[in-house]
Every structure is written in structure tokens, then in C-alpha cells.
Design a protein around this motif. Structure first.
Motif, PDB file in Angstrom:
ATOM      1  N   LEU A  39       0.972  -1.213   0.061  1.00 46.98           N
ATOM      2  CA  LEU A  39      -0.117  -0.146   0.128  1.00 46.98           C
ATOM      3  C   LEU A  39       0.920   1.159  -0.023  1.00 46.98           C
ATOM      4  N   ILE A  40       0.718   1.935  -1.218  1.00 52.75           N
ATOM      5  CA  ILE A  40       1.774   3.340  -0.940  1.00 52.75           C
ATOM      6  C   ILE A  40       0.699   4.478  -1.048  1.00 52.75           C
ATOM      7  N   ALA A  41       0.541   5.114  -0.250  1.00 50.65           N
ATOM      8  CA  ALA A  41      -0.342   6.418   0.063  1.00 50.65           C
ATOM      9  C   ALA A  41       0.123   7.672  -0.807  1.00 50.65           C
ATOM     10  N   ASP A  42       1.310   8.111  -0.762  1.00 55.02           N
ATOM     11  CA  ASP A  42       1.862   8.860  -1.613  1.00 55.02           C
ATOM     12  C   ASP A  42       3.310   8.942  -1.643  1.00 55.02           C
ATOM     13  N   HIS A  43       3.940   9.754  -2.519  1.00 51.63           N
ATOM     14  CA  HIS A  43       5.433   9.642  -2.572  1.00 51.63           C
ATOM     15  C   HIS A  43       6.155  10.023  -1.123  1.00 51.63           C
ATOM     16  N   ASN A  44       5.666  10.600  -0.270  1.00 53.66           N
ATOM     17  CA  ASN A  44       6.434  10.986   0.954  1.00 53.66           C
ATOM     18  C   ASN A  44       5.990   9.873   2.090  1.00 53.66           C
ATOM     19  N   SER A  45       5.043   9.054   1.851  1.00 54.24           N
ATOM     20  CA  SER A  45       4.653   8.124   2.839  1.00 54.24           C
ATOM     21  C   SER A  45       5.436   6.884   2.804  1.00 54.24           C
ATOM     22  N   PRO A  46       5.615   6.137   3.835  1.00 51.20           N
ATOM     23  CA  PRO A  46       6.318   4.802   3.972  1.00 51.20           C
ATOM     24  C   PRO A  46       5.425   3.896   3.160  1.00 51.20           C
ATOM     25  N   VAL A  47       6.078   2.859   2.493  1.00 46.33           N
ATOM     26  CA  VAL A  47       5.283   1.879   1.913  1.00 46.33           C
ATOM     27  C   VAL A  47       5.075   0.704   3.065  1.00 46.33           C
ATOM     28  N   ARG A  48       3.581   0.309   2.931  1.00 50.80           N
ATOM     29  CA  ARG A  48       3.146  -0.630   3.754  1.00 50.80           C
ATOM     30  C   ARG A  48       3.082  -2.108   3.038  1.00 50.80           C
ATOM     31  N   ARG A  49       3.359  -3.158   3.856  1.00 52.24           N
ATOM     32  CA  ARG A  49       3.520  -4.399   3.205  1.00 52.24           C
ATOM     33  C   ARG A  49       2.644  -5.427   4.240  1.00 52.24           C
ATOM     34  N   PHE A  50       1.600  -6.123   3.261  1.00 54.26           N
ATOM     35  CA  PHE A  50       1.040  -7.001   4.043  1.00 54.26           C
ATOM     36  C   PHE A  50       1.095  -8.402   3.328  1.00 54.26           C
ATOM     37  N   ASN A  51       1.461  -9.200   4.313  1.00 55.58           N
ATOM     38  CA  ASN A  51       1.440 -10.899   3.864  1.00 55.58           C
ATOM     39  C   ASN A  51       0.050 -11.147   3.852  1.00 55.58           C
ATOM     40  N   VAL A  52      -0.301 -11.796   2.784  1.00 54.12           N
ATOM     41  CA  VAL A  52      -1.630 -12.354   2.810  1.00 54.12           C
ATOM     42  C   VAL A  52      -1.721 -13.981   2.216  1.00 54.12           C
ATOM     43  N   PRO A  53      -1.882 -14.730   3.281  1.00 53.07           N
ATOM     44  CA  PRO A  53      -1.637 -16.197   2.901  1.00 53.07           C
ATOM     45  C   PRO A  53      -2.725 -16.678   1.789  1.00 53.07           C
ATOM     46  N   LYS A  54      -2.201 -17.511   0.848  1.00 49.23           N
ATOM     47  CA  LYS A  54      -2.936 -18.092   0.029  1.00 49.23           C
ATOM     48  C   LYS A  54      -4.265 -18.587  -0.031  1.00 49.23           C
ATOM     49  N   ALA A  55      -4.274 -19.506   1.181  1.00 45.94           N
ATOM     50  CA  ALA A  55      -5.343 -19.994   1.539  1.00 45.94           C
ATOM     51  C   ALA A  55      -6.372 -19.107   1.961  1.00 45.94           C
ATOM     52  N   LEU A  56      -5.899 -17.775   2.634  1.00 50.04           N
ATOM     53  CA  LEU A  56      -7.067 -16.939   3.115  1.00 50.04           C
ATOM     54  C   LEU A  56      -7.697 -16.234   2.004  1.00 50.04           C
ATOM     55  N   LEU A  57      -6.985 -15.963   1.111  1.00 46.34           N
ATOM     56  CA  LEU A  57      -7.409 -15.214  -0.393  1.00 46.34           C
ATOM     57  C   LEU A  57      -8.481 -16.444  -1.209  1.00 46.34           C
ATOM     58  N   LEU A  58      -8.182 -17.735  -0.915  1.00 46.10           N
ATOM     59  CA  LEU A  58      -8.943 -18.598  -1.491  1.00 46.10           C
ATOM     60  C   LEU A  58     -10.199 -18.784  -0.712  1.00 46.10           C
ATOM     61  N   GLN A  59     -10.203 -18.536   0.581  1.00 46.89           N
ATOM     62  CA  GLN A  59     -11.369 -18.716   1.480  1.00 46.89           C
ATOM     63  C   GLN A  59     -12.181 -17.669   1.314  1.00 46.89           C
ATOM     64  N   VAL A  60     -11.589 -16.162   1.040  1.00 48.73           N
ATOM     65  CA  VAL A  60     -12.292 -14.991   1.088  1.00 48.73           C
ATOM     66  C   VAL A  60     -12.981 -15.169  -0.664  1.00 48.73           C
ATOM     67  N   GLY A  61     -12.401 -15.650  -1.660  1.00 52.65           N
ATOM     68  CA  GLY A  61     -12.780 -15.516  -2.854  1.00 52.65           C
ATOM     69  C   GLY A  61     -14.016 -16.600  -2.759  1.00 52.65           C
ATOM     70  N   GLY A  62     -13.922 -17.827  -2.167  1.00 51.22           N
ATOM     71  CA  GLY A  62     -14.983 -18.660  -2.093  1.00 51.22           C
ATOM     72  C   GLY A  62     -16.088 -18.131  -1.403  1.00 51.22           C
ATOM     73  N   GLY A  63     -15.938 -17.331  -0.220  1.00 48.79           N
ATOM     74  CA  GLY A  63     -16.992 -16.724   0.308  1.00 48.79           C
ATOM     75  C   GLY A  63     -17.733 -15.637  -0.622  1.00 48.79           C
ATOM     76  N   VAL A  64     -16.936 -14.969  -1.530  1.00 48.73           N
ATOM     77  CA  VAL A  64     -17.740 -14.026  -2.116  1.00 48.73           C
ATOM     78  C   VAL A  64     -18.510 -14.681  -3.152  1.00 48.73           C
ATOM     79  N   LEU A  65     -17.907 -15.597  -3.845  1.00 45.24           N
ATOM     80  CA  LEU A  65     -18.537 -16.368  -4.857  1.00 45.24           C
ATOM     81  C   LEU A  65     -19.942 -16.960  -4.392  1.00 45.24           C
ATOM     82  N   LEU A  66     -19.718 -17.519  -2.960  1.00 50.74           N
ATOM     83  CA  LEU A  66     -20.926 -18.007  -2.224  1.00 50.74           C
ATOM     84  C   LEU A  66     -21.967 -16.889  -1.938  1.00 50.74           C
ATOM     85  N   LEU A  67     -21.566 -15.862  -1.526  1.00 47.90           N
ATOM     86  CA  LEU A  67     -22.514 -14.721  -1.542  1.00 47.90           C
ATOM     87  C   LEU A  67     -23.154 -14.513  -2.755  1.00 47.90           C
TER      88      LEU A  67
END
Length: 307
Positions: free
Chosen positions: A12-40
Motif C-alpha cells: 500500500l503506497i499512500a503517496d511519494h512521501n509516505s512509507p510503503v506498507r506491506r501485508f503478507n496475505v496467505p494464499k489459503a485466506l485469499l481462497l477462502q475469501v474468494g469462495g465466500g464472495v462467490l457463495l454470497l
């Protein structure tokens, strides 16, 4: 195992003066979220389809309810018409029974015999045979069809009965038209029907008619409809006319000075057929008038309705 622990880095980069934020998202979580979205999304689509199906069913149910109300109204109208027709046929049948009682006609097919139609004291009035007036609100279309069949059969039977009554009254009308109910001529009755003294021999003899004295040449009229079966000379009666009125009734007119009809002519009540005379064995101008039923002389006065 390492493969299952793959993850994705979200930066996540807010602007050129802000520090860059990094988030590690496990693949399994993405799959679960995607499945939930598809279910909804599937649930939302199913709910939408169900809504439209319910809306369509509701519209169809409303139409069916309206049609049902219309059919119920029409069925009620049919029941009322059947009840009215049935009541009318019941009245016609009771009237038919009264007419048959008065005219001495019987109807073996419906057990209608000669005699009174009113109930005797203490007895219940007989129920009409048709019984079409007992309708219930729960009567089915099939039952209505059966009732209509019975109404049709009863109407046919009543039609046949009324045709028979019509024929009877037509016959009675013809009989009345054929009954010699008028004076054939106006004058003085010098000799009535029955026993009398013969004017020539003074013996007591049977007189088969009546003698009506009237001026020579006065019209003699037919007392009812009929057919002339004889017009000519007949012994002591001189010029004679005989009219056959049907039903075994014949009339004879003697001592005529003139005959205005001939054998085979049809005559109507009241028309001139001859003239009073003095032909044959006669002591003066008069009309000898006879009425015979099946060849037997009858008193003419029984048939004359005029004063």
C-alpha cells in the motif's frame, strides 16, 4: 508443505512521501475469501431468481383468484337459472295435472290419472316429481350436468304432454264448432220433440224433431259447421237437407221451399242453406228440424244455446 504456505505480499503506497506498507496475505485466506464472495454472489443470484419466481406466481395466483371468483359467480347464476326452470316445470306439471283432471285425460307414463289433484284434509301435498328446486351451494359441476339432463328430459316430457293437451282442445274446438247450437230459423214451435197427436190421423205418434212455424221463404241457417250429405225429396218431408257435422251428429231439415246447397257442400255455422216451405205432407209453412246422434233422434232443444 512449503507450497501450502505460499503467501502474497500486498503493498500500500499512500503517496511519494509516505512509507510503503506491506501485508503478507496467505494464499489459503485469499481462497477462502474468494469462495465466500462467490457463495454470497450465488446466494444473491438465487434470491433474485426466487423473488422473480414468487412475483410471477403471485401474479398468476391473482389471475386465478379472479377467474375463480368469476366462475363461482357464473356457477351461482347457473344454479339460480336451473332452480327457476325447475320451479317453472313443477308449476307446469301441476297445471297439467289439473287440466287432465278437468278434461278426464290420463297420462300412464307419469302416473297421472283422472281425479282430484288437491290433497285430502290431513294429507300432505304430493311432492312434485321433478324435485328441481332443492339446490345446494356445494353442488358440483358434474351434479349440475346431471340436473340439466333431468331438466331436459322433463321438458321433453312436458312438451309431449302439452302437445297431447293441444290436440285434445283442438278436437274439443272442432266438436264445439260441429255442435248444432243455433236455432235454424226463428218462429213458433208448434210441435216439440217426443209424443204428439198426428195432425192428419189424430193418433199418438213419436215426433223425431221439432216443427217451427215461420213465414214462407224465411231463411233456414246452418246451426253449426258440417257437410251436406243429402239434398232432395224424401217422402212426406218434401224437400229435405241432411248435414253431417261429424262426431256422429247429423241434422235434418224438412218441408223446404228452396234448397240453397247441394250434397258435398261444406257449410259454416249461421250461413243460409234453405228457405221455409210447405212441401211434402204439411199443414202449413214450417220447418221440420231434427238432430240425430249416431242415428238416434235427440231433442234439438238440448243443443240450442240461444235464448
Amino acid at each position: 508443505m512449503a507450497k501450502d504456505k505460499k503467501s502474497y505480499t500486498l503493498m500500500l503506497i499512500a503517496d511519494h512521501n509516505s512509507p510503503v506498507r506491506r501485508f503478507n496475505v496467505p494464499k489459503a485466506l485469499l481462497l477462502q475469501v474468494g469462495g465466500g464472495v462467490l457463495l454470497l454472489a450465488g446466494l444473491a443470484l438465487g434470491a433474485t431468481l426466487h423473488y422473480f419466481q414468487v412475483a410471477r406466481d403471485a401474479a398468476e395466483n391473482r389471475i386465478l383468484r379472479e377467474e375463480n371468483l368469476t366462475l363461482r359467480s357464473q356457477l351461482k347464476s347457473v344454479r339460480e337459472r336451473i332452480e327457476h326452470i325447475g320451479s317453472t316445470l313443477d308449476r307446469v306439471e301441476r297445471f297439467d295435472q289439473k287440466l287432465r283432471a278437468m278434461t278426464l285425460l290420463s297420462d300412464p307414463q307419469r302416473n297421472l290419472a283422472m281425479g282430484p289433484v288437491e290433497p285430502m284434509p290431513g294429507e300432505n301435498a304430493p311432492m312434485a316429481e321433478t324435485q328441481f328446486t332443492e339446490l345446494t351451494s356445494l353442488e358440483s359441476p358434474k351434479a349440475l350436468a346431471g340436473r340439466l339432463d333431468r331438466l331436459s328430459a322433463e321438458a321433453t316430457r312436458q312438451e309431449q304432454s302439452l302437445q297431447e293437451m293441444q290436440a285434445y282442445f283442438q278436437d274439443q274446438k272442432s266438436l264445439l264448432a260441429s255442435t248444432p247450437s243455433l236455432w235454424p230459423t226463428r218462429g213458433w214451435v208448434t210441435s216439440d220433440f217426443g209424443q204428439r197427436l198426428d195432425p192428419y190421423t189424430a193418433d199418438r205418434v213419436s215426433h223425431a224433431g221439432m216443427d217451427i212455424a215461420a213465414p214462407h221463404g224465411k231463411e233456414v241457417n246452418a246451426p253449426s259447421d258440417g257437410t251436406v250429405v243429402f239434398a232432395g225429396l224424401e217422402g212426406g218431408y218434401g224437400n229435405v237437407i241432411v248435414i253431417d257435422h261429424g262426431y256422429g251428429i247429423k241434422t235434418r231439415y224438412g218441408h223446404l221451399s228452396k234448397m240453397l246447397v247441394k250434397a258435398g257442400d261444406r257449410v259454416k255455422r249461421g250461413v243460409p242453406i234453405a228457405a221455409v216451405g210447405n212441401t211434402g205432407r204439411s199443414t202449413g209453412p214450417h220447418l221440420h228440424y231434427e238432430v240425430r246422434v249416431n242415428g238416434i233422434p235427440q231433442n234439438p232443444r238440448k243443443f240450442i244455446l240461444e235464448e
